[in-house]
Each structure stands twice: as C-alpha cells, then as structure tokens.
Design an enzyme around this catalytic site. Sequence first.
Site, mmCIF file in Angstrom:
data_model
loop_
_atom_site.group_PDB
_atom_site.id
_atom_site.type_symbol
_atom_site.label_atom_id
_atom_site.label_comp_id
_atom_site.label_asym_id
_atom_site.label_seq_id
_atom_site.Cartn_x
_atom_site.Cartn_y
_atom_site.Cartn_z
ATOM 1 N N ASN A 112 23.068 62.552 -0.421
ATOM 2 C CA ASN A 112 22.822 62.130 -1.569
ATOM 3 C C ASN A 112 22.590 63.665 -3.253
ATOM 4 O OD1 ASN A 112 20.210 60.155 -2.304
ATOM 5 N ND2 ASN A 112 19.802 60.559 0.325
ATOM 6 N N ASN A 122 24.925 53.879 4.899
ATOM 7 C CA ASN A 122 23.147 53.909 4.695
ATOM 8 C C ASN A 122 22.920 52.355 4.074
ATOM 9 O OD1 ASN A 122 20.603 53.704 3.815
ATOM 10 N ND2 ASN A 122 20.549 55.875 2.645
#
Lengths: 263, 263
Positions: free
Chosen positions: B156, B7
């Site tokens: 997440n 990310n």
Amino acid sequence: MKIATWNVNSVRTRITHICDWLQANPDVDVLCLQETKVIDADFPHTPFTDLGYQTYIYGQKSYNGVALISRSQLQNIQTGFASVLGDLEDPSLDEQKRLITAKFSDIQIVNMYVPNGSEVGSEKYEYKLRWLKLLKNYLKTLLSQNNDVLICGDFNVAIADLDIYDPKGRENKVMATDIERETLAQVLNLGFKDVFRKFETAGGYYSWWDYRSGGFSRNRGWRIDYHFLTQSLCDRATACVIDVEPRKLTQPSDHTPVIVTID
Amino acid sequence: MKIATWNVNSVRTRITHICDWLQANPDVDVLCLQETKVIDADFPHTPFTDLGYQTYIYGQKSYNGVALISRSQLQNIQTGFASVLGDLEDPSLDEQKRLITAKFSDIQIVNMYVPNGSEVGSEKYEYKLRWLKLLKNYLKTLLSQNNDVLICGDFNVAIADLDIYDPKGRENKVMATDIERETLAQVLNLGFKDVFRKFETAGGYYSWWDYRSGGFSRNRGWRIDYHFLTQSLCDRATACVIDVEPRKLTQPSDHTPVIVTID
DNA sequence: GCGCCAGCTG
DNA sequence: CAGCTGGCGC
C-alpha cells in the site's frame, strides 16, 4: 394462445433465466411476472424488446413489483387498485406495487402478487386479508366490464391441502389458514375456476419450493401460483401445466412458471 | 523456485480465478495471498488441497486476512507481530490479521498486507505508520535469525513516482506521501532490495488498478505489490514479473500476481 | 436460502 | 466499482 405466470424473485437477477425460458417457449403470448423488485426507471426492458416482446411494468424498490411481457401490444393497462376503483378508503393498499391488468385479445388479464402475510395474526397478515377483500371489489368491477377475465400470479395461499406437500398443522401456518382460504374463496366465488384442476386432480404438483430446507430436491413444495379463469374461458382451456425445469437451474427463483393454453 | 504474491480481494469470491492461475502456473512453489476476507473456520481449503497444495492461514471477518498456499510443507509458521516479538506495547497493531511468515527451504518468507491508511492525516493513516514502524522491529528480529529473508505482499505504498501512472499531486495522496515512503524506506534499509527493479528500470508496470474510474483499460495503475529480498537472495533471483492476465478476467481482483524466480 | 438495502472499506 | 456486514422479507 398461452398465458404464463412466474414469480421470478428479482427480474434483474433472473433476466437470463427468463429470456432463456421465453426462447424455449416461443408460443407463450403473455408472461406475467411477480416480484420484479425494481423501480420502473431500472427495469431491464431491452432483453425483452430484443426478443420481440413488449413490456408493461409496475414496480417499486426492493420488494414486490409486477410486469406483463407480451408478444403483441396490450390495451388498457391499469395498475394498482385505484386505477379501477378510484380513490381508496384505505390508500395503504396501493402503496405496494402488486397489481397490473391489461386487455389481451378478448381476455382481461390480471397479474397479481398477493401479500405474503408474514405470520398468522401479524399486522402483515391483517394487511393480506384487507388486500384480498379489496381485490374482490376490484374484480367485481372488472367483471362488470369484461366477459372473459383471467387472474393469475402468486396468491400466497394454498387453496387446498392437496396443494401442500405436508398439510399437517397447516391451520396455523401462513398461506394455509382457514381464514386465508375463506377470504380468497370469497374472491373466487365471483366466478373464477382453478383451471389447473380441470386437468389434474392429484396432489404432488407445486409451484413454489422454499429456498430454506432444500425443499425442491425432495419436492417439498406448495401450489400457490394459479390461473383462475371465468367459466366460459375455463371451458376454452385445453391445458394448464407447471414447468418445473427453471427451478432446476443454478440460482433459480423459488417459484416456477405455470402456463395455461386457451383455444 | 518461484514465489508469488497476490492480493485477491476475497479468497472465496476469487477461488476459481486463483485455482485456474495455480494450474496455469504449476511451477510456483508458494503463493502468498492477501485480503482473504474470511475467518479461519470458513477458509476454502479443499480447492487448494485437491490441487496438491498445503494451506497456512491467518484470517478475520470481512477485512484483511493473509494465507500461504504451498506445494510443499512449510516450517515454523508464525502469525502476527507478537508471535515473533512477544507481547506488544501497542496490542492494537495485532488486532488486524495482516502478517504470516514461514520457512520455505532456506528462505524465510514474510507475507504481509500493510494497512491502506484511508486518508492522509486520518487515524487509519497514523495506524499505518505505527504498523510500519513495528514491522521494522519485527523484521530486525527475523533477520537476526535467518540469512535469507523475502518479504512480499500488498505494501500500500508506491515507493517511487515511476510506480504511479500519474504522480502529479502524489505528495498529498495516501500510498504516495513522503512520510509513507520514508517510513517504508526505514524498513527496507534493513537490507531489502526491490527485486523487480533488478530486471526492469522503466515505468508503466503496475500491480493494482482501482476498480473505480476504469483504470485498468487505460493502464492507470500503481505498483504497490512487491517482493523485497535480502541482498544474497536478490543476487540469486533470475526474474521478477507481473502477470497482468488475471486482471483481465471477469470479476477480477483489483490486484494481479507478482512472481519472483530464485535459483 | 436467497433476494433486497444501507453503510462500511478500499 | 466491488468486496464485506447486518437487517429485512419471504
């Protein structure tokens, strides 16, 4: 002695460029900055004091803001119109932080950032003209108290067609209209000389190139940053140069320094 | 072969870091990026193609966005849920660009950026749970079409207390609630193995450190970036490592790459 | 084009 | 804390 003026378009963003320039130009006694764009509480003093300079600042959030960076201590710092003229009839002319003056040796230095004026006929344009008219009164007062006065900064007016890369249609362009030129001329008629023109009468010399339209590489600039000196001071001047080097760096200010040398 | 996930928190801001990392890791075959934060028209292809990579992108303005950066050409690129599942009952689950899949050699690679969820009980939290539920159907379909499936990205969710530097009170924290863990477990129960845990059973290994609170220097991180592999693929894996080096650079992403090696 | 800010997300 | 946007100013 050398005095320089530079609209840095954010002192925080440009701090490395400015300090590098000071180190490359150690004989500059006073550097006058415009468009610092920072409140006084957040002004970056230490980069300057670390290099041995004193800082005198007059800033606001986001816009405008002026500062004096000096090798030696300056005297009688005054900021804004009211510090010299007392209470203003139109206090809005001091709302924006555009004016700082101090005594350096025998010279009263006035560092200013004249309003841009946005568009001809706009409210901001009228503000610019009112600001210049009050500047005349302000300088009259300073002239009554000082023999030698140097005013410098970003005047946001190209005083002659020679000072614009393409003067065609300039009559309707902000920074080049007759009314702006005449209003500024009224100020300069108090006895100020454009010292750059003592040494250079040709065109093609500019101090500002718009970020838009890639104007710098093609030298599509304007000369709107000046040193105006009272006559006896102008007589003592031995040079006035525009240093285009900082404008060539990455992430430059759109303006570049102008330096006057006085014997 | 090596497959990496990262990310990057803006592919344009991080382009130098990413290309430097690719050059330092030339044996990575496919790099899966999340949070590219750029519309497809503005994706910086040339830095990657100049280094000999192919780019497969699925982006949007400002938020989210995923990409595959591959040494060799990939097959059967599919983006979003609908490309695999057909028309969605809840089309809002494809409004955000979070999912891209392609075939690399015999492996179906799925690169995803699972919604963050904002705060427990919020509308965004419910969206995250709905998104994970649809992900299960999506992967069921892919599994029916492929023997070897690798899913990776920013999930997440910290799947175990071991994956959080301080799990105290985690039950009420987004990314660590029981409901998120269970919803993700439902997905992984389709037959996916956390390949990192094949090689490392200790805690203290993280892939994300919040910019806030200076968490990296004190290793206050979370492991929320994973490679989950179907069993036979997991059996072929010979290593899975988190490369913390990019997180030490100036202006880093808050995440760092995770690399799996498969024989 | 490139500063600034407020307001958003993570 | 660090991305993003949109709006302002020049």
